[in-house]
Design a protein around this motif. Structure first.
Motif, PDB file in Angstrom:
ATOM      1  N   SER A 190       0.907  -1.246  -0.111  1.00 22.95           N
ATOM      2  CA  SER A 190       0.026  -0.205   0.023  1.00 22.95           C
ATOM      3  C   SER A 190       0.969   1.331   0.034  1.00 22.95           C
ATOM      4  N   MET A 191       2.242   1.245  -0.160  1.00 18.40           N
ATOM      5  CA  MET A 191       3.103   2.351  -0.382  1.00 18.40           C
ATOM      6  C   MET A 191       3.284   3.094   1.059  1.00 18.40           C
ATOM      7  N   LYS A 192       3.219   2.434   2.217  1.00 17.39           N
ATOM      8  CA  LYS A 192       3.556   3.166   3.321  1.00 17.39           C
ATOM      9  C   LYS A 192       4.555   2.563   3.989  1.00 17.39           C
ATOM     10  N   SER A 193       5.429   1.753   3.478  1.00 18.48           N
ATOM     11  CA  SER A 193       6.661   1.230   4.087  1.00 18.48           C
ATOM     12  C   SER A 193       7.518   2.237   4.626  1.00 18.48           C
ATOM     13  N   GLY A 194       7.614   3.329   4.198  1.00 13.15           N
ATOM     14  CA  GLY A 194       8.581   4.435   4.183  1.00 13.15           C
ATOM     15  C   GLY A 194       9.862   4.276   3.422  1.00 13.15           C
ATOM     16  N   LEU A 195      10.052   3.166   2.608  1.00  9.15           N
ATOM     17  CA  LEU A 195      11.296   3.269   1.672  1.00  9.15           C
ATOM     18  C   LEU A 195      11.255   4.204   0.629  1.00  9.15           C
ATOM     19  N   ARG A 196      12.119   4.590   0.225  1.00  8.05           N
ATOM     20  CA  ARG A 196      11.962   5.672  -0.887  1.00  8.05           C
ATOM     21  C   ARG A 196      11.940   4.853  -2.302  1.00  8.05           C
ATOM     22  N   HIS A 197      11.569   5.747  -3.260  1.00  8.34           N
ATOM     23  CA  HIS A 197      11.557   5.477  -4.668  1.00  8.34           C
ATOM     24  C   HIS A 197      12.857   5.726  -5.467  1.00  8.34           C
ATOM     25  N   TYR A 198      13.001   5.603  -6.548  1.00  8.55           N
ATOM     26  CA  TYR A 198      14.267   5.891  -7.443  1.00  8.55           C
ATOM     27  C   TYR A 198      14.411   7.156  -7.313  1.00  8.55           C
ATOM     28  N   GLU A 199      15.860   7.841  -7.240  1.00  8.34           N
ATOM     29  CA  GLU A 199      16.093   9.162  -7.043  1.00  8.34           C
ATOM     30  C   GLU A 199      16.919   9.579  -8.368  1.00  8.34           C
ATOM     31  N   GLU A 200      17.810   8.539  -8.435  1.00  9.85           N
ATOM     32  CA  GLU A 200      19.120   8.841  -9.598  1.00  9.85           C
ATOM     33  C   GLU A 200      18.433   8.091 -10.874  1.00  9.85           C
ATOM     34  N   ALA A 201      18.911   8.693 -12.006  1.00  4.73           N
ATOM     35  CA  ALA A 201      18.745   7.966 -13.496  1.00  4.73           C
ATOM     36  C   ALA A 201      19.082   6.603 -13.288  1.00  4.73           C
ATOM     37  N   PHE A 202      20.335   6.372 -13.154  1.00  7.75           N
ATOM     38  CA  PHE A 202      20.848   4.906 -13.251  1.00  7.75           C
ATOM     39  C   PHE A 202      20.010   3.929 -12.248  1.00  7.75           C
ATOM     40  N   GLU A 203      19.284   4.489 -11.545  1.00  8.45           N
ATOM     41  CA  GLU A 203      18.467   3.480 -10.839  1.00  8.45           C
ATOM     42  C   GLU A 203      17.231   2.745 -11.666  1.00  8.45           C
ATOM     43  N   TYR A 204      16.957   3.604 -12.724  1.00 10.77           N
ATOM     44  CA  TYR A 204      15.937   3.155 -13.773  1.00 10.77           C
ATOM     45  C   TYR A 204      16.573   1.950 -14.557  1.00 10.77           C
ATOM     46  N   TYR A 205      17.887   2.160 -14.825  1.00  7.43           N
ATOM     47  CA  TYR A 205      18.415   1.174 -15.826  1.00  7.43           C
ATOM     48  C   TYR A 205      19.353   0.309 -14.961  1.00  7.43           C
ATOM     49  N   TRP A 206      19.416   0.112 -13.714  1.00  6.42           N
ATOM     50  CA  TRP A 206      20.480  -0.746 -13.179  1.00  6.42           C
ATOM     51  C   TRP A 206      20.692  -2.116 -13.910  1.00  6.42           C
ATOM     52  N   HIS A 207      21.754  -2.464 -13.774  1.00  2.12           N
ATOM     53  CA  HIS A 207      21.990  -3.757 -14.292  1.00  2.12           C
ATOM     54  C   HIS A 207      23.116  -4.532 -13.436  1.00  2.12           C
ATOM     55  N   TYR A 208      22.977  -5.886 -13.185  1.00  2.00           N
ATOM     56  CA  TYR A 208      23.876  -6.688 -12.269  1.00  2.00           C
ATOM     57  C   TYR A 208      25.339  -6.492 -12.931  1.00  2.00           C
ATOM     58  N   SER A 209      26.185  -6.374 -12.025  1.00  6.96           N
ATOM     59  CA  SER A 209      27.642  -6.004 -12.451  1.00  6.96           C
ATOM     60  C   SER A 209      28.393  -7.209 -12.925  1.00  6.96           C
ATOM     61  N   GLY A 210      27.931  -8.432 -12.733  1.00  9.42           N
ATOM     62  CA  GLY A 210      28.613  -9.770 -13.048  1.00  9.42           C
ATOM     63  C   GLY A 210      29.605  -9.881 -11.842  1.00  9.42           C
ATOM     64  N   ASN A 211      29.767  -9.200 -10.762  1.00 10.89           N
ATOM     65  CA  ASN A 211      30.708  -9.592 -10.044  1.00 10.89           C
ATOM     66  C   ASN A 211      30.448 -10.886  -9.229  1.00 10.89           C
ATOM     67  N   GLU A 212      31.095 -11.806  -9.351  1.00 10.22           N
ATOM     68  CA  GLU A 212      30.590 -13.234  -8.492  1.00 10.22           C
ATOM     69  C   GLU A 212      30.799 -13.120  -7.317  1.00 10.22           C
ATOM     70  N   SER A 213      31.380 -11.967  -6.389  1.00 10.30           N
ATOM     71  CA  SER A 213      31.393 -12.098  -4.991  1.00 10.30           C
ATOM     72  C   SER A 213      29.958 -11.457  -4.402  1.00 10.30           C
ATOM     73  N   ASN A 214      29.222 -10.749  -5.365  1.00  4.91           N
ATOM     74  CA  ASN A 214      27.771 -10.414  -4.881  1.00  4.91           C
ATOM     75  C   ASN A 214      26.975 -11.124  -5.655  1.00  4.91           C
ATOM     76  N   THR A 215      25.752 -11.242  -5.007  1.00  2.00           N
ATOM     77  CA  THR A 215      24.646 -11.822  -5.725  1.00  2.00           C
ATOM     78  C   THR A 215      23.699 -10.755  -6.155  1.00  2.00           C
ATOM     79  N   ILE A 216      22.989 -10.919  -7.072  1.00  2.00           N
ATOM     80  CA  ILE A 216      22.000 -10.166  -7.918  1.00  2.00           C
ATOM     81  C   ILE A 216      21.008  -9.418  -6.751  1.00  2.00           C
ATOM     82  N   LEU A 217      20.812 -10.177  -5.880  1.00  2.97           N
ATOM     83  CA  LEU A 217      19.876  -9.726  -4.695  1.00  2.97           C
ATOM     84  C   LEU A 217      20.667  -8.556  -3.789  1.00  2.97           C
ATOM     85  N   TYR A 218      22.085  -8.808  -3.613  1.00  2.00           N
ATOM     86  CA  TYR A 218      22.558  -7.978  -2.833  1.00  2.00           C
ATOM     87  C   TYR A 218      22.798  -6.647  -3.401  1.00  2.00           C
TER      88      TYR A 218
END
Length: 355
Positions: A72-100
């Motif tokens: 219901s959009m009342k978690s308090g978490l923010r929305h996208y603020e920077e352009a790159f957050e709209y088109y983020w993609h996984y770095s491929g760094n195997e030390s990090n998961t996609i979720l991380y």
């Protein structure tokens, strides 16, 4: 554009996430309720719990933010603020998961406002809904909605980047094309079947599926809306259906009335709303879906446009008014040419209409 062509539907995806979560609650999977917290769902998955706990804000708040808050959009978490957050993609760094890497975008940021203190639109919040759906169901988000939503409703033209025939993509959302400083695609010739763009697009959509990454035809979105608003396939119990279409969080007062957010939908009026809607914005395209209950009218439009929501809203409102003025007679001009409108050039024509 023929009705079986497909485009990314952006935040129209959120209602699918909401329906999916409500069906899991209906089924009493894991004893989860609307009041269950993020922690209640992930506490027995050591890897996912550790990933959330790696970020200060999430670590401190996951035992307080409820499923109903995220929906219901009342978690308090923010929305996208920077352009790159709209088109983020996984770095491929195997030390990090996609979720991380997804959670790293916002997981250490302070809450935009206190939990349950008011409305704050958040695609990041709906991204977490996707994690919860997959933990509870044991399936990917798309696999689950295919079983409980798409197949029961007979919808064959809704999917994610892996499930949909790539040759039917409409020119939209291609990241290596020139972009403006806001991160939106310029209207230049691009091809989603280019090897690089296809790979990049899959990563973007995987990240956004529950918040804005699904791909569909306008016809199937209209069929879906008709089905879920009137619960024709009985996908939801009466209780969960009522909760979905009840104003959960007050947004603002506009000319048309009080705007509320339910679970995955905007609506005018806190109870028994007559007008239900959602918009979507993606890199290089916008979407709008409206349902007017008293005349049983559903309108869906998706456009590859740079002019924002004003242009597509004008298209949808024109169709709505035409339908009212002509007693439901078919619209005869489907070119959807808005180049002479006050909203400016919509691009290569509006890419898809159904009502």
């Amino acid at each position: 554009m023929i009705e079986v062509n497909i485009m990314r539907i952006a935040s129209l995806s959120k209602s699918f996430a909401a329906v999916a979560m409500l069906t899991l609650i209906d089924n009493n999977d894991m004893g989860i309720t609307l009041n269950s917290t993020i922690y209640d769902v992930i506490k027995d998955d050591d890897e996912i719990l550790a990933t959330f706990n790696a970020f200060t804000t999430l670590r401190d708040e996951i035992d307080k933010i409820r499923i109903s808050d995220l929906l219901s959009m009342k978690s308090g978490l923010r929305h996208y603020e920077e352009a790159f957050e709209y088109y983020w993609h996984y770095s491929g760094n195997e030390s990090n998961t996609i979720l991380y890497e997804k959670l790293a975008l916002f997981g250490d940021d302070p809450l935009f406002r206190e939990i349950r203190s008011g409305y704050k639109y958040s695609s990041f919040g709906y991204g977490i809904i996707g994690v919860l759906i997959e933990v509870i169901s044991g399936q990917t988000f798309y696999e689950y909605i295919e079983d409980v939503i798409l197949d029961p409703m007979g919808l064959e033209n809704i999917g994610d980047a892996e499930s949909i025939d790539r040759s039917r993509y409409t020119k939209q959302n291609v990241m290596e094309c020139a972009t403006t400083d806001r991160g939106y695609k310029l209207l230049v010739d691009c091809d989603l079947n280019d090897t690089y763009s296809s790979e990049y697009y899959d990563q973007v959509v995987w990240y956004k599926n529950t918040a804005g990454g699904l791909i569909a035809s306008t016809l199937d979105i209209a069929k879906y809306a008709d089905n879920i608003v009137w619960n024709r396939a009985g996908v939801l119990s009466d209780e969960m259906h009522s909760e979905m279409f009840r104003g959960q969080t007050y947004v603002k007062t506009v000319t048309a009335g009080d705007d509320w957010y339910g679970f995955g939908w905007h609506m005018y009026g806190e109870t028994d709303p007559n007008f239900i809607w959602h918009t979507g914005g993606a890199i290089g395209g916008v979407a709008r879906l409206t349902i007017t209950k008293d005349i049983e009218l559903v309108v869906c439009a998706i456009c590859d446009t740079q002019s924002g929501q004003s242009g597509i809203t004008a298209i949808v409102e024109t169709l709505e008014q035409y339908f009212r003025d002509n007693d439901g007679e078919p619209w005869t001009d489907t070119s959807c040419d808005t180049t002479n409108s006050t909203n400016g050039d919509m691009g290569n024509d509006a890419q898809g209409l159904y009502w």
